[in-house]
Design a protein around this motif. Sequence first.
Motif, PDB file in Angstrom:
ATOM      1  N   ALA A  21       1.015  -1.139  -0.071  1.00  0.00           N
ATOM      2  CA  ALA A  21       0.221   0.048  -0.191  1.00  0.00           C
ATOM      3  C   ALA A  21       0.932   1.246   0.171  1.00  0.00           C
ATOM      4  CB  ALA A  21      -0.901   0.002   1.206  1.00  0.00           C
ATOM      5  N   ALA A  22       2.048   1.267   0.706  1.00  0.00           N
ATOM      6  CA  ALA A  22       2.929   2.409   0.709  1.00  0.00           C
ATOM      7  C   ALA A  22       3.716   2.493  -0.384  1.00  0.00           C
ATOM      8  CB  ALA A  22       3.755   2.032   1.987  1.00  0.00           C
ATOM      9  N   GLY A  23       3.693   1.573  -1.175  1.00  0.00           N
ATOM     10  CA  GLY A  23       4.519   1.999  -2.770  1.00  0.00           C
ATOM     11  C   GLY A  23       6.087   1.392  -2.064  1.00  0.00           C
TER      12      GLY A  23
ATOM     13  N   ARG B  42      10.874   7.024 -12.081  1.00  0.00           N
ATOM     14  CA  ARG B  42      11.446   5.725 -11.763  1.00  0.00           C
ATOM     15  C   ARG B  42      12.800   5.883 -11.702  1.00  0.00           C
ATOM     16  NH1 ARG B  42       8.617   1.177 -11.139  1.00  0.00           N
ATOM     17  NH2 ARG B  42      10.629   0.006 -12.015  1.00  0.00           N
ATOM     18  N   THR B  48      10.080   4.286  -7.256  1.00  0.00           N
ATOM     19  CA  THR B  48       9.467   3.121  -8.180  1.00  0.00           C
ATOM     20  C   THR B  48       8.423   2.676  -7.665  1.00  0.00           C
ATOM     21  OG1 THR B  48      10.754   1.903  -6.348  1.00  0.00           O
ATOM     22  CG2 THR B  48      12.131   2.281  -8.320  1.00  0.00           C
ATOM     23  N   GLY B  49       7.661   3.259  -6.657  1.00  0.00           N
ATOM     24  CA  GLY B  49       6.201   2.852  -6.628  1.00  0.00           C
ATOM     25  C   GLY B  49       5.198   3.175  -7.828  1.00  0.00           C
ATOM     26  N   LYS B  51       4.494   2.307 -11.067  1.00  0.00           N
ATOM     27  CA  LYS B  51       4.834   0.918 -11.672  1.00  0.00           C
ATOM     28  C   LYS B  51       4.610   1.036 -13.508  1.00  0.00           C
ATOM     29  CE  LYS B  51       5.598  -1.107  -7.867  1.00  0.00           C
ATOM     30  NZ  LYS B  51       6.993  -1.042  -7.490  1.00  0.00           N
ATOM     31  N   ILE B  89       2.638   7.434  -5.149  1.00  0.00           N
ATOM     32  CA  ILE B  89       2.260   6.565  -3.782  1.00  0.00           C
ATOM     33  C   ILE B  89       2.984   6.959  -2.463  1.00  0.00           C
ATOM     34  CG2 ILE B  89       3.759   4.636  -4.243  1.00  0.00           C
ATOM     35  CD1 ILE B  89       0.113   4.603  -3.075  1.00  0.00           C
ATOM     36  N   GLU B  90       4.367   7.115  -2.734  1.00  0.00           N
ATOM     37  CA  GLU B  90       5.366   7.162  -1.935  1.00  0.00           C
ATOM     38  C   GLU B  90       4.944   8.811  -0.915  1.00  0.00           C
ATOM     39  OE1 GLU B  90       6.318   6.767  -4.842  1.00  0.00           O
ATOM     40  OE2 GLU B  90       7.972   5.324  -4.860  1.00  0.00           O
ATOM     41  N   LEU B  98      -0.263   6.044   7.129  1.00  0.00           N
ATOM     42  CA  LEU B  98      -0.783   5.831   5.838  1.00  0.00           C
ATOM     43  C   LEU B  98      -2.044   6.323   5.775  1.00  0.00           C
ATOM     44  CD1 LEU B  98      -0.917   1.908   5.721  1.00  0.00           C
ATOM     45  CD2 LEU B  98       0.861   3.376   4.702  1.00  0.00           C
ATOM     46  N   GLN B 102      -5.131   3.858   1.797  1.00  0.00           N
ATOM     47  CA  GLN B 102      -3.808   2.889   1.951  1.00  0.00           C
ATOM     48  C   GLN B 102      -4.335   1.944   3.161  1.00  0.00           C
ATOM     49  OE1 GLN B 102      -0.964   5.959   2.315  1.00  0.00           O
ATOM     50  NE2 GLN B 102       0.384   4.959   0.594  1.00  0.00           N
ATOM     51  N   THR B 117      -1.494  -1.769  -7.269  1.00  0.00           N
ATOM     52  CA  THR B 117      -2.046  -1.158  -5.901  1.00  0.00           C
ATOM     53  C   THR B 117      -1.723   0.471  -6.032  1.00  0.00           C
ATOM     54  OG1 THR B 117      -2.100  -3.166  -4.789  1.00  0.00           O
ATOM     55  CG2 THR B 117      -2.176  -0.930  -3.284  1.00  0.00           C
ATOM     56  N   PRO B 118      -0.451   0.854  -6.102  1.00  0.00           N
ATOM     57  CA  PRO B 118      -0.224   2.254  -6.116  1.00  0.00           C
ATOM     58  C   PRO B 118      -0.965   3.031  -7.068  1.00  0.00           C
ATOM     59  CG  PRO B 118       1.779   0.772  -6.118  1.00  0.00           C
ATOM     60  CD  PRO B 118       0.819   0.005  -6.441  1.00  0.00           C
ATOM     61  N   ILE B 121      -4.914   2.939  -5.975  1.00  0.00           N
ATOM     62  CA  ILE B 121      -4.844   4.045  -4.602  1.00  0.00           C
ATOM     63  C   ILE B 121      -5.152   5.337  -5.221  1.00  0.00           C
ATOM     64  CG2 ILE B 121      -3.851   4.803  -2.738  1.00  0.00           C
ATOM     65  CD1 ILE B 121      -3.282   2.095  -1.926  1.00  0.00           C
TER      66      ILE B 121
END
Lengths: 787, 192
Positions: A21-23, B42, B48-49, B51, B89-90, B98, B102, B117-118, B121
Amino acid sequence: MKPDYVNIGGRMPRVDGIVKAAGEAMYAADLSLPGMLHGRLLRSPHPHARILGVDTSAAAALPDVHAVITSRDTSGFLAGGIGSPGNEPYLALDKARFVGDAVAAVAAVDEETAERALELIDVQYEVLNPVLDPFSAMRPGAPLVHDDAPGNLSFETDLSFGDVDDAFSTCDYVREDEFETAPIRHGFIEPHAALASWETSGRLTFWGSKQSPYFTYRNMAKALGIPMSRVRIVQPHLGGGFGGKNEMFNVDFCAALLSITTGRPVKVVVSQEEVLYAYRQRHPAWIKLKTGFMNDGTLVAVDADIVADGGAYKGIGALSLFLMCTFLALPYRVPHLRAKGRRVYTNTQPSCAMRGHGVPQVRYAAEVQLDMAASDLGLDPLEVRIKNAIQPGDTTGNEFRITSCGLTETLVAARDTAERWRREIPAATEPHLKRGIGVASYGYVSGPRIAGHNTSAALIKVHEDGRVGLATGSSDCGQGSSTVLSQIAAEVLGVRLEDVQYASLDSEIVPVDPGVFGSRVTFITGNAVKRAAEDVRRQLAGVAAGILGVDPEDLVFRDRRVFVEGDPERGIPFDRLVKSAQYSGTGMTLLGRGYWAPEGIDLPRFDTGMGNQSGAYSFGTQVAAVEVDTETGRVKVLRLAVAHDCGQPINEMLVEGQLEGSSIGGVGHTFTECIQRRQGQTMNASFLEYRMPTALDACPVESTHTDTTDEMGPYGAKEAGEGVQVAIMPALVNAVHDAIGVWFKRVPITPEAVVAALRGSSAGATPNGGAKGGADGDGPDEDRGPT
Amino acid sequence: MHHARRRGNRGHVTLNEIILHVNGRAYAARVEDHWTLLDVLRNQLGFTGAKKGCDQGSCGACTVLLDGIAVQSCLVLAVQSQGRSIVTIEGLARDGRLDPLQSAFHEVGAIQCGFCTPGMILSAKALLLRNPDPSEDQIKEALSGNLCRCTGYVKIVQAVKMAAAERSQAAGAAPQDVALRADPAPQAGSGT
């Protein structure tokens, strides 16, 4: 009354949920190393071509290019072929056998330079006639994909028990139909990625998007000609697999060989487009199925002729075909069965395992045909299923030994669901909308044995602060195995799930594992974890017994405490016990080990389909409600339900996640998904054109567990990940029939096929492009009867 | 300021020096004209969150917020992103906590392999920024550009509903969201 578990059976968030979830979760493509180069692969544009020569000089001369490799730089190792020699080189040797077959690879300072270098590689091809479908491939005189496979036959299974011919003559009713399934994608979103780093000492470290890392461990050593112990596989997070990331691929091999060649770390990440045209697919299958019943619905005999398109290489296709044939023997009692299967080579991308592995194709045919027969016999198809349902203690004619089995209970639950839905779902208000409900059932393995080594293992280290480290050789591809396995360790040691830390897989120290396939992890690795935890518990109990002055057998591990059974006040906190153990004598180190595989499971006889495959079988029944728009041909899925027997669920929430993902995936397989090719070229190699379900296609998925506890499974658990994708397709097809009175014998059921069928055209215009009819109408106006 | 860099046999390529505002901090980056925001996030900045699922704008795994709007960062050029607020996402978690989305994804089981997921969200975040109380159909519509093969979307939709409900209950949760939308004053970020 079930035992009072603390960590088993509840709804527990997954252990890797927060990093994801946090990446922060790192996948293979996210990793980089100092000095790292980027690799790209050159692929054949031809479906079938002899390689006369490859000139790499211009590419190698390009500035910032560090290496160009072709098959000349390899040992020519041939991958694949369980039970027989493989035939897939990682870089094409003499021939390219499908569009996308890798011919050369480049390492350069960045991806763009590597791409530019690929354009400078000059491959001289002699273009050969391709064979693009299995029926053309089997014709006499057809071009051969592999010279040593006459008739392009990749593998044959000939399963037979009972006396099929004689049995048909005793049946009141026999029907024969032909069914066809489409080539489809696994659909993982993370493309294949590999990072390899060679050390001069002779050790390779490899990070890849691998579902079964030890497939790569073994094949990498063989392909590179180095000892297995010098291959170190480290498993990062994995972005989905569904069977499509089991095998070691050219991307993995090229990253390694390029690293050896350049002396630098090399990362190769393929594009999603490459995944979609140059890697694996589910076997498309053509299934001629003849089934005989008595008038009361008793199933007597089944005769099947299965042709599966294996694509260009053998891979693990022998197992796929074996499963297609053997799973005609489940989930009903079949006294007489004959299943002849042929896997055929074509010049298309290789077929392999995909969620449900071969079983969805045959159960689609068999479950739809069962409804057709019930309809002709004037019987309720659900009652026909209940009448024939396999029972605990049964052994099938091909020697599947059924232990725990809740199939009948799932059918009863499905009947209740269908009846409730008929009350709850109102008739469509507009006359061109038709609604219907369908049902289908399945059985599945909890880990098939495919080779000699079927054992999984686990290691546990108890940290100095009382936390528990757990490692196994089974990777978590999203299904939640790291959570389930951590729950099992926590339950044995009487700690909480959050006290267990699931370590990343590192082959340097983590024991070898057969792989993450066939829904084997909870059942087999789960038992190994239980044993490893029991090993540690024994060690701790010895220390606690000394402190408390009791027999070790009288101790209970629970709620982060170790206490005397029946006297909870007389005990010691878990973390203090760990500390005491560390300081007992000269100091203990708390390490646990465990390994397990079910005893008495036969080695598969791929040619005859005989032998018990698994220590336990899961069962279930799926229910689908659909609405068909008779004007546009579109089908909307209103509701889905799964009543299933996965033994004791270890984690209700994760099991639901498996059911929902499998079911909605099956909606795509039934209505939209089909790889379309022209002359061997994939025409829809993007997610825009290959339509997987989106959030707009999601519908409620109800689930019911039946109450079985498997004696062999850890805490009574069986598989829950793959079986649920087996019966969703036929449940939907049967629901469409319930709505509009048309049987579809070819999937996907496109809007065009629906409209064509309703207009009485037998040429169901599915994108498969075959000439055979895709639909049978049995409505009052268009009853053509069985074909 | 331009920098030259040798590139294969295409000769010399001009690099643009740009400033990107990511998660409230300014970063200097040297990029070519055609580099996507995704690649720069990236490869240059280490986010890199985000994708890379398809690099074609068809899977949604690279979704980030650009001035509070969800965009597929593989379809946006890095040079176009100057002077705009980028959230990856970071940047969603604040002070080690969170974001409610998240947490909800984690708690209801909306995450499996986690690769989508990133992006998922952040698409949901953009929805809640413009519509704090969305209907189920609005949630599905907002997420329809984000593919997920693992979950079947059922628990994802549930997670967004849960986060929306929590958000409407917790008054005063807005300041963080304002920060996500507004163009932040460049801080003294040192870049890569």
